[in-house]
Design a protein around this motif. Structure first.
Motif, short mmCIF file in Angstrom:
data_model
loop_
_atom_site.label_atom_id
_atom_site.label_comp_id
_atom_site.label_asym_id
_atom_site.label_seq_id
_atom_site.Cartn_x
_atom_site.Cartn_y
_atom_site.Cartn_z
N SER A 11 -29.85 -41.29 61.54
CA SER A 11 -30.70 -42.32 60.92
C SER A 11 -30.98 -43.48 61.88
CB SER A 11 -30.04 -42.86 59.66
OG SER A 11 -28.79 -43.46 59.98
N LYS A 12 -32.06 -44.21 61.59
CA LYS A 12 -32.44 -45.39 62.38
C LYS A 12 -32.68 -46.57 61.44
CE LYS A 12 -34.78 -42.73 66.02
NZ LYS A 12 -36.08 -42.49 66.69
N LYS A 13 -32.65 -47.74 62.02
CA LYS A 13 -32.94 -48.93 61.24
C LYS A 13 -34.36 -48.81 60.69
CE LYS A 13 -32.95 -53.97 61.59
NZ LYS A 13 -32.83 -55.15 62.48
N GLY A 14 -34.50 -49.02 59.40
CA GLY A 14 -35.81 -48.85 58.76
C GLY A 14 -35.88 -47.61 57.89
N ASP A 15 -34.93 -46.65 58.08
CA ASP A 15 -34.87 -45.47 57.21
C ASP A 15 -34.29 -45.86 55.86
OD1 ASP A 15 -35.84 -43.94 59.25
OD2 ASP A 15 -33.90 -43.11 59.86
N LYS B 64 -37.23 -40.82 56.51
CA LYS B 64 -37.37 -41.39 57.86
C LYS B 64 -38.56 -42.36 57.89
CE LYS B 64 -34.90 -39.78 60.54
NZ LYS B 64 -33.49 -40.13 60.86
N SER C 233 -38.60 -45.20 59.26
CA SER C 233 -38.61 -46.06 60.45
C SER C 233 -39.84 -45.79 61.31
CB SER C 233 -37.34 -45.82 61.28
OG SER C 233 -37.19 -44.43 61.57
N SER C 234 -40.44 -44.60 61.13
CA SER C 234 -41.62 -44.25 61.93
C SER C 234 -42.89 -44.90 61.37
CB SER C 234 -41.80 -42.73 61.97
OG SER C 234 -41.90 -42.20 60.65
N GLU D 65 -44.32 -47.09 57.46
CA GLU D 65 -43.93 -47.63 56.16
C GLU D 65 -44.13 -46.58 55.07
OE1 GLU D 65 -44.90 -51.45 53.25
OE2 GLU D 65 -45.82 -51.32 55.24
N LYS E 198 -31.36 -49.39 51.88
CA LYS E 198 -31.75 -49.42 53.29
C LYS E 198 -30.56 -48.96 54.14
CE LYS E 198 -35.08 -53.18 52.76
NZ LYS E 198 -35.41 -54.59 53.10
N LYS F 21 -29.46 -49.92 56.87
CA LYS F 21 -28.66 -51.03 57.45
C LYS F 21 -27.65 -51.57 56.44
CE LYS F 21 -32.00 -54.77 56.47
NZ LYS F 21 -31.12 -55.60 55.64
#
Length: 566
Positions: A468-472, A488, A490-491, A493, A524, A526
């Motif tokens: 995962s990434k920030k924004g997922d 996903k 994060s790529s 909105e 989220k 995060k």
């Protein structure tokens, strides 16, 4: 494996690998041996199994190097080194196969491999030129068999003589009918109990290819079958005998789940031509994987059931201890009464001190008991999560069998590691270097956003933290065990439609999937945290919101959009 299939495989081998040089042997599991033979310009691998539930002899593709260190494979490799396979013998309807080996073609046979493929009595023998047993698949003691004992060093003797009638092409219909009508049973068992080489699958094949009035004629009592139907069965019975005797074989699939080696394409409207050995190998490969999958499911269900009972038992013990600990004030009051009395003797002081000590001990134990109660409750919830993962796997059939088996093995390993469960395992074999770990389900929303769904605890952990990434965004059914779902975003909105699809999938892959609507936690990434000392996939979160997921809609979406499981 029925006798007709055995005969068809041996016919192929006799034509294609005699003579050939023995190269190597390996034992991938306790009841299976794989043998390699080298011809002038090709290499042939055979697999022979004396597993009681699925005895077989197959030509197979080159297998992975597994089981080369077993004692039986070492003995065969050492004893047959540089030798040539010069004969393959099998008498008519007997299920005993004899491979003869010599130093070179033309020499006398000096070693034998004998395979007896007879259900639960199946076995393999490695013999010298005097038929002394050098090695055997399974030894039989006198207490296990009244007919013969089997052990290394003894002289090999064959299985009991089969006294049933041999099928003959020249037998008349009346003779055949009289033979099978002696005991009035179903036609199926009349044939099996009267003639050699008849198996349940052969009776099914005769039923399918015969044009009778009754589609399930084999289950009908022979006394209630009209002669016209019996004559139709007899006609195809003679066709089977003719093709069996003349080695006239052809692989075909019928009724979707069964195969036959003596039907001709035009007889069952077969559209796709399949090589006989390839067809049989593919059939057994699928059959054995399906069986392994079913056994794994039962084994995991048994492990979970047993462990839940253990956790519940421990939970009840702690509840009893908690109830008893509530008496700490009572013991304190009794001690107070002793010390508040006017006359106190030494023994009263000792008794009062003991009561104070017990009261303090019970009071201190309450916190420990509550902690243990929390642990056992968490363990039961965790086992409930494993049960849901198992149900999700069984309800989704998009992946290949080997991947489903891999997933089940991973789930079983996760349970055993988390609860320190020791289970009996088969002899450890060297793992394949090409073996890969299972991957999460992956689909895309209509706008192209990737959605990942975990199918075991390791995958849940990976998609929630490592991948995962920030924004997922993370989705999970509220207060219900189930898979983690990560969008996903994060790529790009996420739209309302993207969020709804993710929520629907989280509802589908949860214990609440039979509900019309399921509340889903949307968090989220995060705000997601691993729980310290928790197992893989154990998370806590803050700042989540609730959206509603529809399991039925999720199922429709995944059926349309999930093409493969990576």
């Amino acid at each position: 494996m029925d006798i007709t299939s055995i005969k068809s495989v041996l016919h192929y081998l006799t034509k294609n690998i005699l003579p050939s040089k023995f190269e190597t042997a390996q034992q991938p599991d306790p009841n299976t041996i794989q043998l390699c033979f080298r011809g002038i310009d090709s290499q042939t691998w055979l697999e022979v199994s004396w597993n009681g539930e699925s005895p077989r002899i197959l030509k197979i593709n080159k297998p992975e190097k597994i089981g080369r260190e077993s004692t039986l494979s070492k003995q065969i490799r050492y004893g047959l080194k540089y030798m040539a396979l010069i004969s393959i013998d099998q008498d008519d309807f007997e299920r005993v196969i004899k491979f003869g080996f010599a130093k070179k073609p033309g020499d006398e046979i000096s070693k034998y491999l004998i395979f007896e493929l007879m259900g639960k009595h199946s076995n393999i023998f490695y013999l010298d030129n005097k038929h002394k047993i050098i090695a055997v698949g399974k030894q039989i003691k006198s207490s296990q068999s009244s007919f013969r004992t089997i052990s290394t060093g003894s002289i090999y003797s064959g299985p009991p003589v089969n006294y049933k009638k041999q099928p003959r092409e020249d037998e008349s219909f009346q003779s055949w009918k009289d033979s099978i009508s002696i005991v009035p049973e179903s036609l199926k068992y009349c044939l099996i109990n009267t003639y050699q080489g008849v198996s349940p699958i052969l009776t099914k094949q005769l039923e399918v290819v015969s044009k009778t009035c009754n589609s399930e004629i084999m289950e009908k009592n022979i006394d209630f079958i009209v002669d016209s139907d019996l004559k139709e069965i007899f006609k195809n019975w003679k066709i089977w005998i003719n093709r069996f005797k003349n080695n006239n074989f052809n692989f075909s699939i019928f009724n979707k789940d069964f195969y036959c080696v003596w039907f001709f394409d035009k007889e069952i409207n077969c559209e796709k031509k399949i090589d006989l050995c390839t067809g049989i190998e593919n059939y057994y490969d699928n059959h054995l994987k399906q069986k392994k999958l079913e056994l794994l499911v039962k084994k995991i269900e048994g492990i979970i059931f047993k462990q839940i009972n253990i956790e519940k038992k421990n939970l009840n013990i702690q509840y009893d201890l908690l109830t008893k600990s509530e008496d700490y004030e009572l013991y304190k009051e009794k001690a107070d009464d002793i010390f508040s009395s006017n006359e106190i003797k030494k023994r009263d002081i000792i008794k009062g001190q003991k009561l104070y000590k017990k009261s303090k001990k019970l009071k201190r134990s309450r916190e420990l008991i509550k902690e243990r109660l929390s642990i056992y409750k968490t363990n039961i919830e965790r086992l409930d999560e494993f049960t849901t993962l198992l149900e999700n796997l069984n309800s989704l059939n998009h992946e290949k069998l080997f991947m489903r088996i891999k997933l089940l093995e991973e789930i079983m390993e996760e349970i055993c590691n988390e609860f320190n469960i020791n289970i009996k395992r088969q002899r450890e074999v060297k793992k394949s270097t090409s073996e890969i770990e299972s991957s999460p389900i992956q689909v895309y929303t209509p706008r192209g956003l990737k959605l990942q769904v975990g199918r075991n605890m390791r995958q849940n952990d990976l998609i929630s933290f490592k991948f995962s990434k920030k924004g997922d965004l993370w989705f999970h059914a509220q207060e219900a065990p189930g898979s983690h779902v990560v969008l996903k975003s994060s790529s790009q909105e996420a739209s309302e439609q993207d969020l709804q699809i993710a929520a629907d999938l989280a509802a589908l892959f949860s214990k609440a999937k039979r509900n019309i609507k399921v509340p889903i936690n949307l968090v989220k990434i995060k705000d997601l945290q691993k729980i310290k000392k928790g197992g893989p996939g154990c998370v806590s979160f803050k700042n989540g919101e609730i959206i509603w997921g529809n399991p039925t809609r999720g199922e429709d979406y995944i059926k349309k959009n999930l093409k493969t499981v990576i």
